[in-house]
Enzyme design. Structure first.
Site, mmCIF file in Angstrom:
data_model
loop_
_atom_site.group_PDB
_atom_site.id
_atom_site.type_symbol
_atom_site.label_atom_id
_atom_site.label_comp_id
_atom_site.label_asym_id
_atom_site.label_seq_id
_atom_site.Cartn_x
_atom_site.Cartn_y
_atom_site.Cartn_z
ATOM 1 N N GLY A 51 0.829 -1.340 -0.057
ATOM 2 C CA GLY A 51 -0.041 -0.193 -0.016
ATOM 3 C C GLY A 51 0.825 1.271 0.059
ATOM 4 O O GLY A 51 0.344 2.252 -0.372
ATOM 5 N N GLU A 106 3.983 4.316 5.765
ATOM 6 C CA GLU A 106 2.668 3.448 5.646
ATOM 7 C C GLU A 106 1.710 4.488 4.852
ATOM 8 O O GLU A 106 1.526 5.723 4.855
ATOM 9 C CB GLU A 106 2.613 3.521 6.979
ATOM 10 N N ASP A 107 0.799 3.789 4.316
ATOM 11 C CA ASP A 107 -0.328 3.948 3.675
ATOM 12 C C ASP A 107 -1.416 4.512 4.546
ATOM 13 O O ASP A 107 -2.051 5.738 4.685
ATOM 14 C CB ASP A 107 -0.924 3.024 2.684
ATOM 15 N N ASP A 110 -4.010 1.852 11.036
ATOM 16 C CA ASP A 110 -5.620 1.381 11.230
ATOM 17 C C ASP A 110 -5.689 1.164 12.751
ATOM 18 O O ASP A 110 -5.587 1.888 13.672
ATOM 19 C CB ASP A 110 -6.167 0.284 10.605
ATOM 20 N N LYS A 138 -6.710 6.357 10.922
ATOM 21 C CA LYS A 138 -7.867 6.083 11.520
ATOM 22 C C LYS A 138 -7.870 6.243 13.003
ATOM 23 O O LYS A 138 -7.580 5.120 13.598
ATOM 24 C CB LYS A 138 -8.520 4.696 11.020
ATOM 25 N N VAL A 160 -10.974 2.748 2.910
ATOM 26 C CA VAL A 160 -10.784 3.473 1.833
ATOM 27 C C VAL A 160 -9.756 2.695 0.815
ATOM 28 O O VAL A 160 -9.069 1.915 1.276
ATOM 29 C CB VAL A 160 -10.082 4.723 2.446
ATOM 30 N N ASP A 166 -5.713 -0.657 -1.380
ATOM 31 C CA ASP A 166 -6.548 -1.836 -2.265
ATOM 32 C C ASP A 166 -7.865 -2.094 -2.017
ATOM 33 O O ASP A 166 -8.052 -2.160 -0.639
ATOM 34 C CB ASP A 166 -5.606 -3.098 -2.499
ATOM 35 N N ARG A 172 -5.642 0.016 -6.702
ATOM 36 C CA ARG A 172 -4.402 0.737 -6.113
ATOM 37 C C ARG A 172 -4.067 2.086 -7.140
ATOM 38 O O ARG A 172 -3.257 3.008 -6.770
ATOM 39 C CB ARG A 172 -3.159 -0.014 -6.058
HETATM 40 P P1 IMP Z 1 -3.015 -1.920 10.990
HETATM 41 O O1 IMP Z 1 -1.834 -3.073 11.544
HETATM 42 O O2 IMP Z 1 -4.422 -2.263 11.551
HETATM 43 O O3 IMP Z 1 -2.554 -0.534 11.542
HETATM 44 O O4 IMP Z 1 -3.242 -2.153 9.722
HETATM 45 C C1 IMP Z 1 -2.666 -1.364 8.684
HETATM 46 C C2 IMP Z 1 -2.551 -1.671 7.437
HETATM 47 O O5 IMP Z 1 -3.785 -2.481 7.044
HETATM 48 C C3 IMP Z 1 -2.247 -0.791 6.447
HETATM 49 O O6 IMP Z 1 -0.901 -0.755 6.102
HETATM 50 C C4 IMP Z 1 -3.303 -1.189 5.332
HETATM 51 O O7 IMP Z 1 -2.381 -2.054 4.297
HETATM 52 C C5 IMP Z 1 -4.239 -2.010 5.510
HETATM 53 N N1 IMP Z 1 -5.620 -1.184 5.817
HETATM 54 C C6 IMP Z 1 -5.978 -0.778 7.009
HETATM 55 N N2 IMP Z 1 -7.136 -0.021 6.654
HETATM 56 C C7 IMP Z 1 -7.386 -0.166 5.293
HETATM 57 C C8 IMP Z 1 -8.284 0.617 4.436
HETATM 58 O O8 IMP Z 1 -9.077 1.329 4.691
HETATM 59 N N3 IMP Z 1 -8.131 0.538 3.082
HETATM 60 C C9 IMP Z 1 -6.950 -0.295 2.745
HETATM 61 N N4 IMP Z 1 -6.062 -0.984 3.280
HETATM 62 C C10 IMP Z 1 -6.245 -0.844 4.683
HETATM 63 MG MG MG Z 2 0.035 -1.030 4.615
#
Ligand code: IMP
Ligand code: MG
Length: 185
Positions: A51, A106-107, A110, A138, A160, A166, A172
């Site tokens: 991402g 990072e993209d 979450d 988020k 999103v 994605d 993407r």
């Molecule tokens: P975390 O470990 O829950 O913070 O997840 C982060 C990863 O989950 C990000 O780097 C994204 O690759 C993916 N991700 C989380 N939310 C979304 C979203 O809304 N759209 C697309 N990818 C997401």
């Molecule tokens: Mg990611």
């Protein structure tokens, strides 16, 4: 900016959250923040695949000091929409980051579990400094206490897509960021 019509890959249930123009306006500011932080240094930006590749590619063109890049790939999601919390390194770093100023790119943050895992793993290589840049966060979703140094946009808890993010590995290539509503599919 050249306008490209992406109608063919847009779908009815996508609505624009952040336009291409807004993204690039923010990248100018983020680029300046990085320049201020790393003046006199040569930071290494580590894009988190898949991402983070679009954000990294655009961001470095707003950083007017020397910098290097590398990529890492981790997995936690598969094609699921929720983090499983089980994270694996799928592609390790190539660069030696010992004594370097490192920025994880990072993209989206979450739950924060992926970034927490990366910070722990990368700190073992003894970088001089270790910071995080994310295009999106988020805020309401973050489960853990995590300091993110450079944040593009704080967004609500919606799935999103676009600009590297994605929808089941696709979309993407969209130039803006969209909210996708999967209900009814
Ligand atoms: P975390 O470990 O829950 O913070 O997840 C982060 C990863 O989950 C990000 O780097 C994204 O690759 C993916 N991700 C989380 N939310 C979304 C979203 O809304 N759209 C697309 N990818 C997401
Ligand atoms: Mg990611």
């Amino acid at each position: 900016m050249i306008k490209i019509d992406q109608q063919e890959i847009l779908e009815e249930n996508y609505s624009v959250l952040i336009s291409e123009e807004k993204i690039h306006q923010r990248l100018v500011e983020l680029g300046n923040e990085l320049v201020e932080t790393y003046a006199g240094e040569i930071p290494i930006l580590i894009g988190v695949l898949n991402g983070g590749f679009v954000f990294l590619a655009d961001l470095i063109r707003y950083i007017n000091i020397d910098c290097e890049i590398d990529f890492i790939r981790i997995s936690s999601y598969g094609d699921e929409k929720e983090s499983s919390g089980h994270i694996k390194v799928l592609k390790p770093l190539s660069a030696d980051i010992k004594g370097r100023h490192v920025v994880v790119v990072e993209d989206i943050v979450d739950s924060g579990l992926s970034v927490q895992f990366l910070l722990k793993m990368l700190s073992a290589f003894e970088p001089s400094s270790l910071r995080v840049a994310t295009l999106l966060r988020k805020r309401s979703r973050i489960k853990i206490d995590l300091k993110i140094d450079f944040i593009g946009f704080d967004i609500d808890d919606k799935y999103v897509i676009g600009y590297g993010l994605d929808d089941r590995q696709m979309k993407r290539n969209l130039r803006a960021i969209y909210i996708v509503d999967h209900q009814g599919r």
